[in-house]
Design a protein around this motif. Sequence first.
Motif, PDB file in Angstrom:
ATOM      1  N   GLY A   1     -11.365  27.096 -89.316  1.00 31.01           N
ATOM      2  CA  GLY A   1     -11.159  27.707 -90.626  1.00 31.01           C
ATOM      3  C   GLY A   1     -10.196  26.942 -91.508  1.00 31.01           C
ATOM      4  N   LYS A   2      -9.525  25.922 -90.939  1.00 28.09           N
ATOM      5  CA  LYS A   2      -8.618  25.075 -91.707  1.00 28.09           C
ATOM      6  C   LYS A   2      -9.307  23.749 -92.054  1.00 28.09           C
ATOM      7  CE  LYS A   2      -4.896  27.718 -91.318  1.00 28.09           C
ATOM      8  NZ  LYS A   2      -4.184  28.304 -92.483  1.00 28.09           N
ATOM      9  N   GLU A   3      -8.740  23.058 -93.043  1.00 30.32           N
ATOM     10  CA  GLU A   3      -9.297  21.758 -93.427  1.00 30.32           C
ATOM     11  C   GLU A   3      -8.776  20.662 -92.508  1.00 30.32           C
ATOM     12  OE1 GLU A   3      -8.624  20.939 -97.536  1.00 30.32           O
ATOM     13  OE2 GLU A   3     -10.006  22.490 -98.241  1.00 30.32           O
ATOM     14  N   ILE A   4      -9.662  19.695 -92.213  1.00 31.44           N
ATOM     15  CA  ILE A   4      -9.269  18.504 -91.462  1.00 31.44           C
ATOM     16  C   ILE A   4      -9.663  17.272 -92.276  1.00 31.44           C
ATOM     17  CG2 ILE A   4      -9.487  19.606 -89.202  1.00 31.44           C
ATOM     18  CD1 ILE A   4     -12.171  18.099 -88.879  1.00 31.44           C
TER      19      ILE A   4
ATOM     20  N   LYS B   1       0.024   7.663 -89.525  1.00 29.84           N
ATOM     21  CA  LYS B   1       1.224   7.890 -90.356  1.00 29.84           C
ATOM     22  C   LYS B   1       0.950   8.871 -91.493  1.00 29.84           C
ATOM     23  CE  LYS B   1       0.578   3.745 -93.247  1.00 29.84           C
ATOM     24  NZ  LYS B   1       1.183   2.468 -93.675  1.00 29.84           N
ATOM     25  N   TRP B   2      -0.348   9.167 -91.736  1.00 29.78           N
ATOM     26  CA  TRP B   2      -0.717  10.153 -92.772  1.00 29.78           C
ATOM     27  C   TRP B   2      -1.017  11.529 -92.156  1.00 29.78           C
ATOM     28  CZ3 TRP B   2      -3.205   5.260 -92.738  1.00 29.78           C
ATOM     29  CH2 TRP B   2      -2.726   4.381 -93.695  1.00 29.78           C
ATOM     30  N   GLY B   3      -0.805  11.652 -90.855  1.00 25.80           N
ATOM     31  CA  GLY B   3      -1.129  12.904 -90.181  1.00 25.80           C
ATOM     32  C   GLY B   3      -2.338  12.721 -89.268  1.00 25.80           C
ATOM     33  N   TYR B   4      -2.858  13.845 -88.751  1.00 28.59           N
ATOM     34  CA  TYR B   4      -3.999  13.769 -87.833  1.00 28.59           C
ATOM     35  C   TYR B   4      -5.309  13.576 -88.601  1.00 28.59           C
ATOM     36  CZ  TYR B   4      -1.060  15.123 -83.925  1.00 28.59           C
ATOM     37  OH  TYR B   4      -0.096  15.130 -82.953  1.00 28.59           O
ATOM     38  N   GLN B   5      -6.152  12.719 -88.039  1.00 34.65           N
ATOM     39  CA  GLN B   5      -7.487  12.478 -88.623  1.00 34.65           C
ATOM     40  C   GLN B   5      -8.505  12.393 -87.501  1.00 34.65           C
ATOM     41  OE1 GLN B   5      -7.690   8.995 -91.089  1.00 34.65           O
ATOM     42  NE2 GLN B   5      -6.093   9.686 -92.504  1.00 34.65           N
ATOM     43  N   LEU B   6      -9.731  12.743 -87.816  1.00 27.33           N
ATOM     44  CA  LEU B   6     -10.833  12.544 -86.878  1.00 27.33           C
ATOM     45  C   LEU B   6     -11.509  11.226 -87.230  1.00 27.33           C
ATOM     46  CD1 LEU B   6     -12.411  13.743 -84.521  1.00 27.33           C
ATOM     47  CD2 LEU B   6     -13.898  14.890 -86.155  1.00 27.33           C
TER      48      LEU B   6
END
Length: 736
Positions: free
Chosen positions: A56-59, A86-91
């Motif tokens: 339900g949250k944005e990734i 360094k910008w946070g978590y990404q897939l």
Amino acid sequence: MVYRYVLLFLVILLMMDVEAQFVNFRYKSDSFSVCRMLLLKILDANKEKNHLPTKGKEIIISGSLPAEIFVPNQKYFISGNWTQTKWGYQLKVSDLRPLQAETKEEIVEFLGSGLIKGVRERTAKKIVDAFGKNAIRIIETNPEKLCSIKGISKRVANNIAESYKEQKKELEKINSLLSLGLSIIYAKKVLKVWGDKAYKMIKENPYVLTEIQGIGFLRADKVAEKMKIKPDDPFRIKAGLEYALRETCYNMGHTFLKYNELLEGSQKLLQIEEEKIKTFLEDALPEDIVFSKGYFYPVELYHAEKYTGSAINKLALTNTKFIKPYGDGFYSMLTDEQKKAVENALIKRISVITGLPGTGKTFSIRAIIETLERAGISYALAAPTGKAAKRIEELTGRSAKTIHRLLEVKWDKESNRVIFTRNESNPLDEKYVIVDESSMIDILLAKRLMEAISDETNVVLVGDYNQLPSVAPGNFLRDIVDNDLCSVARLKKIHRQAETSTIVRAAHTIHNGGNLWFFNDRDFIFIEEEGPEGIAGVIKKVVEDGTYSEPMNTQILSPMKKGECGTERLNEILRDRLRRYNIDYLRQISDGIYCLQDVETSFKDFFIGDKVIQLQNNYRKEVFNGEIGYVIEIDKEEQKIRVVFDDRVIEYEDYELDELALAYALTVHKYQGSEADCIVMPVTTSHYIMLYRNLLYTAVTRAKKVFVMVGTKKALAIAIKNNKPIQRNSRLYDWL
């Protein structure tokens, strides 16, 4: 002692499969995208549960994902590495596939996304209102039911059904190629060439991708890396050697490379031990590389140079029956050196007439034509480009063709290759072939021309060998003139009609390295301006205001692509105003047929009214490198644009648009053989690397009426002083 540590804060935490809905882009291009997605489900993840995203949250997802595959609110299956950056978590995406729309809203979004031809948002809503969640099934299995909807005929219904089936099948193929790391644009190109065999071919050897126009070794190498191909794999080394050789030859104009040149270039590219490359160079050359007389040739350039040199030699060793010019007419008005040039052309099987502007090259052609016509002897008049052919046609009053059209080039659909109809077994019928602007002929085209010359045909090559050499490999005219490979007439005296032209006078002064002191405010203008930004601003103003000529009759030429005064930046700042001039002009000359769409209509990187240049020969469409046209129609639904070149309208699919570039400003090299009433050129020390005499000389000779320079006298002096010629590896004389 101080130690500095660099920490790359990037940790792969887990593999994860998710279902997510597209929200918007944070970054997008043809081959890479960063997107915001709404996470709907986590389908699979390894045992590490820390830092998992919340449903339900944005990734954020990122990867080799073409922007075209994303549709607002569309759901996707995504697989990849959930990674801390360094910008946070990404897939970091390794696989992505669109999922079947389920809700009515999703189906409307999908059908109205533009993927299915003939369906826009309004029509999509009608279809879903009528059939609800069964809309896609109806389109796929029972499309005639669509006819019950107002505005949808049987033909339209069938078109929608066919487009959906094609799109579904195409998406499956494209997704298989996307999984290998190709962008959607290149996936479409690959499918156009290889069809259903594409995936299998690439899996067997990813370097076959280098055969596709525009992909090249570097992109193929990324695909190979994804497939775990080792850096010293034989497929990779052979492909790297071919790429290093061909790329250098075609970019620098060489027909061959020396051993050290190829070794250095391929080692820099492949980044493996030099000894492994030497093994292939000395014992296991790829079949597309020829080693001859101590040099490495791309196979097609080897055969082209060898054949052309031999053909010139054969022609040069024989004379033809002399046709005596008549004492009156054009011949009687020639100077002694011009008469000698004409007489050479009328007795030699192959001859060259060369000289600076105003020395009477065209006048000599007219005398040759007049003599042949009065003697009842057939001839063909040709030039390398459409512009050059049109120019010589206007100056002589006789029909002229491009060399390609003279040789009756066509695309053979069955063999999927270009055919030169006029060749050794079907040579040209004319007794004389006269080719103007011969400095533009590259070695590949020279071979094709020579193949079509029979034992009964004579060749007259006319051109200024002091111009920049051809864009493609070879040094055809200069090699002939410098080495006297045949009879060469060098015209030196300025014709009396040209003596009043400041442009002609300037061209001779530049060629001789003299001082340009005779600027005026009429036809040879210098506007002093310091700094690249100021120079670009002045150019913008004088062109848009039509200070020296109408914008449609003005061409900006720059020595370089990059920088504030490079073609890329100049195209950017001039585009908006100039394309509006283009639209008005095109509507006027077509009686309102062209450019009917809104002026802000655009697709990909092109707007309606854009001035564009063809970047490569396209034999399927019969449009060739250097031809200039205008975008007259954009079809977003069909994902096509239409461009008019003179009186021919050519259609481009979305994956073919890399064949076009903006042409408000062009490099001097790209404009060879063409002319404009007014040429405007920046001269700035920021272009120091490209400031040389030959380039300035070529730019000046492209102006018919007015030549305008904007910049500094210091940069101009550097250009005139720098007489370093363009060095090309070519050995036409080796094959005599």
